[in-house]
Design an enzyme around this catalytic site. Structure first.
Site, mmCIF file in Angstrom:
data_model
loop_
_atom_site.group_PDB
_atom_site.id
_atom_site.type_symbol
_atom_site.label_atom_id
_atom_site.label_comp_id
_atom_site.label_asym_id
_atom_site.label_seq_id
_atom_site.Cartn_x
_atom_site.Cartn_y
_atom_site.Cartn_z
ATOM 1 N N ASP A 1 1.642 -3.160 -2.811
ATOM 2 C CA ASP A 1 0.983 -1.871 -2.596
ATOM 3 C C ASP A 1 0.631 -1.677 -1.122
ATOM 4 O O ASP A 1 0.012 -2.552 -0.494
ATOM 5 C CB ASP A 1 -0.305 -1.792 -3.423
ATOM 6 C CG ASP A 1 -0.038 -1.830 -4.920
ATOM 7 O OD1 ASP A 1 0.927 -1.194 -5.367
ATOM 8 O OD2 ASP A 1 -0.809 -2.499 -5.639
ATOM 9 N N ASP B 1 3.254 -8.352 0.531
ATOM 10 C CA ASP B 1 2.404 -7.706 -0.446
ATOM 11 C C ASP B 1 3.214 -6.522 -0.989
ATOM 12 O O ASP B 1 4.272 -6.198 -0.451
ATOM 13 C CB ASP B 1 1.110 -7.245 0.232
ATOM 14 C CG ASP B 1 0.199 -6.487 -0.706
ATOM 15 O OD1 ASP B 1 0.055 -6.896 -1.865
ATOM 16 O OD2 ASP B 1 -0.361 -5.462 -0.279
#
Length: 251
Positions: A24, A22
């Site tokens: 963020d 991922d």
């Protein structure tokens, strides 16, 4: 998912690891969409009402239009991205994984402009084989436009604009069709919508949930024998050095 062959076959390549990140709070230590709003505080109430946890592409689109009306330039936005810190240990981790038997990809609900700018500014964009995220661009007026990666109705664990599990499965299938398999697959994440890709992982694979974030909380609440419980090895982390130590033992 291709199974690792017991011995090398002609025209087939078995790699040690595919690691999907991922973006963020997993690669970088903030949420890039939230971070950029510091250029135009506060966000108007009528825009805040457009927020939806099931798809915030349209909410962010409204924010970007508001920023444009407030005369925020593309240069200001990109400079803001250059300020963003990485998670502690991420640079050491990705540089260690820069090797022929490892692939790294990004699967993120951010957008392509933000991710590209952050990676290129840090000079690590070349380390990632592919990035899967919401497409974005600056239009002819300088307004940042963002679109949904796709529109899905098959996965209740994901946002309507991005099913990370489907993306990971499709990438593995594509690489399998190209003759590449992986002994291990890992997913590094933090958010509730990162649970879906972790469900696709096998017993020899790794789920890396960031401690005290929503993915870690969901895993801890899940009954052990639930049909949606994870099969993979679960390695919680607070910084990327902990992920690095696990993968050093694997590689």
């Amino acid at each position: 998912m291709c199974e690792a062959p017991t011995q090398a076959l002609p025209n087939k390549v078995n790699k040690s690891l595919l690691l999907a990140f991922d973006f963020d709070h997993s690669l970088i230590d903030v949420n890039s969409d939230n971070y950029v709003t510091k250029l135009v505080p506060p966000i108007p109430v009528e825009i805040k009402k457009r927020y939806s946890s099931q798809c915030w592409v349209y909410y962010m689109g409204a924010i970007f239009e508001h920023m444009h009306l407030q005369k925020i330039t593309p240069t200001q936005i990109l400079d803001c991205m250059n300020e963003i810190p990485f998670v502690n240990g991420v640079m050491e981790l990705v540089n260690f994984l820069d090797r022929v038997d490892v692939e790294m990809i990004i699967i993120s609900d951010a957008n392509s402009v933000f991710i590209k700018q952050v990676l290129e500014n840090a000079k690590i964009a070349h380390l990632f084989a592919e990035t899967f995220t919401n497409p974005a661009h600056f239009d002819e007026t300088g307004c940042l436009r963002v679109q949904c990666y796709h529109n899905q109705d098959w996965c209740q664990l994901s946002t309507t604009n991005l099913c990370k599990g489907r993306i990971l499965e499709d990438y593995l299938k594509k690489r399998c069709d190209e003759g590449v398999s992986f002994s291990h697959v890992g997913f590094v994440g933090d958010g509730i919508h990162d649970y879906c890709p972790c469900l696709t992982l096998r017993e020899q694979d790794f789920t890396f949930p960031r401690i005290n974030y929503n993915l870690w909380k969901k895993i801890n609440k899940m009954p052990k024998n639930d049909e949606l419980s994870l099969k993979s090895q679960i390695i919680p982390w607070t910084d990327a050095f902990e992920i690095l130590e696990t993968l050093k033992a694997v590689l």
